[in-house]
Design a protein around this motif. Structure first.
Motif, PDB file in Angstrom:
ATOM      1  N   TYR A 293       0.801  -1.089  -0.143  1.00 14.39           N
ATOM      2  CA  TYR A 293       0.011  -0.050  -0.018  1.00 14.39           C
ATOM      3  C   TYR A 293       0.825   1.446  -0.082  1.00 14.39           C
ATOM      4  O   TYR A 293       0.568   2.208  -0.633  1.00 14.39           O
ATOM      5  CB  TYR A 293      -0.985   0.047   1.210  1.00 14.39           C
ATOM      6  CG  TYR A 293      -2.067   1.256   1.414  1.00 14.39           C
ATOM      7  CD1 TYR A 293      -2.837   1.520   0.511  1.00 14.39           C
ATOM      8  CD2 TYR A 293      -1.557   2.100   2.238  1.00 14.39           C
ATOM      9  CE1 TYR A 293      -3.761   2.652   0.611  1.00 14.39           C
ATOM     10  CE2 TYR A 293      -2.350   3.190   2.593  1.00 14.39           C
ATOM     11  CZ  TYR A 293      -3.460   3.427   1.442  1.00 14.39           C
ATOM     12  OH  TYR A 293      -4.294   4.635   1.529  1.00 14.39           O
ATOM     13  N   VAL A 294       1.998   1.357   0.685  1.00 16.20           N
ATOM     14  CA  VAL A 294       2.829   2.475   0.940  1.00 16.20           C
ATOM     15  C   VAL A 294       3.722   2.507  -0.222  1.00 16.20           C
ATOM     16  O   VAL A 294       4.178   3.765  -0.968  1.00 16.20           O
ATOM     17  CB  VAL A 294       3.511   2.600   2.222  1.00 16.20           C
ATOM     18  CG1 VAL A 294       4.548   3.694   2.482  1.00 16.20           C
ATOM     19  CG2 VAL A 294       2.527   2.435   3.424  1.00 16.20           C
ATOM     20  N   TRP A 295       4.572   1.497  -0.486  1.00 17.16           N
ATOM     21  CA  TRP A 295       5.641   1.431  -1.755  1.00 17.16           C
ATOM     22  C   TRP A 295       5.220   0.870  -2.755  1.00 17.16           C
ATOM     23  O   TRP A 295       6.176   0.805  -3.816  1.00 17.16           O
ATOM     24  CB  TRP A 295       6.869   1.099  -1.147  1.00 17.16           C
ATOM     25  CG  TRP A 295       7.269   1.590   0.073  1.00 17.16           C
ATOM     26  CD1 TRP A 295       7.794   3.053   0.107  1.00 17.16           C
ATOM     27  CD2 TRP A 295       7.382   1.463   1.488  1.00 17.16           C
ATOM     28  NE1 TRP A 295       8.267   3.661   1.457  1.00 17.16           N
ATOM     29  CE2 TRP A 295       7.733   2.334   2.261  1.00 17.16           C
ATOM     30  CE3 TRP A 295       7.267   0.253   2.367  1.00 17.16           C
ATOM     31  CZ2 TRP A 295       8.250   2.345   3.667  1.00 17.16           C
ATOM     32  CZ3 TRP A 295       7.604   0.166   3.414  1.00 17.16           C
ATOM     33  CH2 TRP A 295       7.837   1.279   4.281  1.00 17.16           C
ATOM     34  N   GLY A 296       4.054   0.366  -3.147  1.00 10.12           N
ATOM     35  CA  GLY A 296       3.757  -0.311  -4.276  1.00 10.12           C
ATOM     36  C   GLY A 296       4.290  -1.791  -4.347  1.00 10.12           C
ATOM     37  O   GLY A 296       4.800  -2.440  -3.386  1.00 10.12           O
ATOM     38  N   ALA A 297       4.532  -2.147  -5.774  1.00  7.66           N
ATOM     39  CA  ALA A 297       4.884  -3.616  -6.043  1.00  7.66           C
ATOM     40  C   ALA A 297       6.431  -3.838  -5.501  1.00  7.66           C
ATOM     41  O   ALA A 297       6.585  -5.045  -4.918  1.00  7.66           O
ATOM     42  CB  ALA A 297       4.985  -3.737  -7.660  1.00  7.66           C
ATOM     43  N   ASP A 298       7.299  -2.756  -5.505  1.00 10.95           N
ATOM     44  CA  ASP A 298       8.808  -3.160  -4.942  1.00 10.95           C
ATOM     45  C   ASP A 298       8.762  -3.419  -3.365  1.00 10.95           C
ATOM     46  O   ASP A 298       9.320  -4.274  -3.003  1.00 10.95           O
ATOM     47  CB  ASP A 298       9.408  -1.838  -5.113  1.00 10.95           C
ATOM     48  CG  ASP A 298       9.751  -1.513  -6.786  1.00 10.95           C
ATOM     49  OD1 ASP A 298       9.571  -2.588  -7.309  1.00 10.95           O
ATOM     50  OD2 ASP A 298       9.997  -0.599  -7.144  1.00 10.95           O
TER      51      ASP A 298
END
Length: 285
Positions: A90-95
């Motif tokens: 949620y905060v940093w996406g797929a990475d």
């Protein structure tokens, strides 16, 4: 002596869903209220709902693996890592999700070292599978939420999955004759799959056109088709797991539904499919 009067034929037996329908509807409505309220009022609360579902689902899965197969997939690193995975997505996406997945797998390997080495490979393999199957796939729901129209994307994903399941049940119950995968799930039929596809495509055309920013009805048709296929495969996948374990339900937490995992079976594999297609169709913003 007079012959006995012929006995009337017994009335035909009605088909039954095999569950407490009233309880199932009540639980479904209650869950729907919680999900929609958290989704549209405070996104962070909805992320918390995902985390709770993930942790409970992991608990159910690891408990059943232990009870039925003696497989000790370590719950503590799975629960902590699973929660971190959803939040990181949620905060940093797929990475962020991939990094949290890798760290969770490492934590499973290390945590299991506290037990004797016998069956180490089996236990950690089950643990890594559980980490991917439950929290990692659920992370795509949190990633959908980050878009400007994220709440509507998540709602579309949920509606299409529920409509697909409903269409499969309704058409299969009424018209189903040819088995889809009798060795895995005898109740599923090809007619039910056709109903899932038709219902999901119709709902997809409406939802994408009306709810998604810059969405078009034909994109909804494709999304609905993909959701119907992935939801069916997810349901069959969990049926395969439950048959291997020799159980009907993963848990008893939800009256009329079984456990949390019995409700997540079609949602989990559908989440990355819906996320990817919506990104392709309308972007990630």
């Amino acid at each position: 002596m007079q012959d006995a009067a012929p006995q009337p034929a017994p009335p035909p037996q009605k088909k039954s869903a095999g569950r407490d329908l009233g309880a199932a509807i009540g639980v479904a409505l209650g869950l729907g209220v919680v999900i929609v309220a958290s989704l549209f009022f405070v996104k962070a609360v909805f992320v918390g709902v995902i985390v709770v579902a993930v942790v409970v689902g992991l608990w159910e899965l690891t408990q059943r693996l232990d009870e039925r197969k003696g497989i000790h997939a370590p719950l503590v690193p799975l629960a902590v890592g699973g929660a971190a995975m959803v939040i990181a997505g949620y905060v940093w996406g797929a990475d962020g999700a991939w990094v949290a997945m890798a760290l969770t797998a490492l934590a499973v390997l290390v945590w299991r070292m506290a037990r004797p080495p016998q069956d180490y490979l089996r236990d950690v393999t089950a643990g890594v599978f559980a980490a991917f199957y439950v929290p990692f796939l659920a992370t795509f729901v949190a990633m959908m939420l980050t878009a400007d129209d994220g709440a509507w994307r998540v709602l579309t994903f949920l509606i299409l999955t529920v409509v697909s399941d409903t269409g499969a049940y309704a058409v299969g119950w009424r018209f189903g004759k040819r088995k889809l995968a009798p060795r895995i799930s005898p109740g599923k039929t090809r007619e039910g799959l056709a109903g899932a596809v038709a219902f999901a495509m119709a709902a997809g055309a409406l939802c994408v056109q009306l709810l998604i920013d810059d969405g078009a009805w034909w994109q909804g048709l494709l999304l609905g088709l993909a959701v119907a296929v992935s939801a069916t495969l997810g349901d069959l996948g969990e049926s395969m797991i439950k048959r291997d374990l020799g159980i009907k339900d993963m848990g008893t937490l939800l009256p009329g539904h079984g456990g949390i995992m019995d409700r997540l079976d079609s949602l989990l594999p559908t989440a990355p499919v819906a996320w990817l297609l919506l990104v392709v169709f309308v972007g990630s913003g």
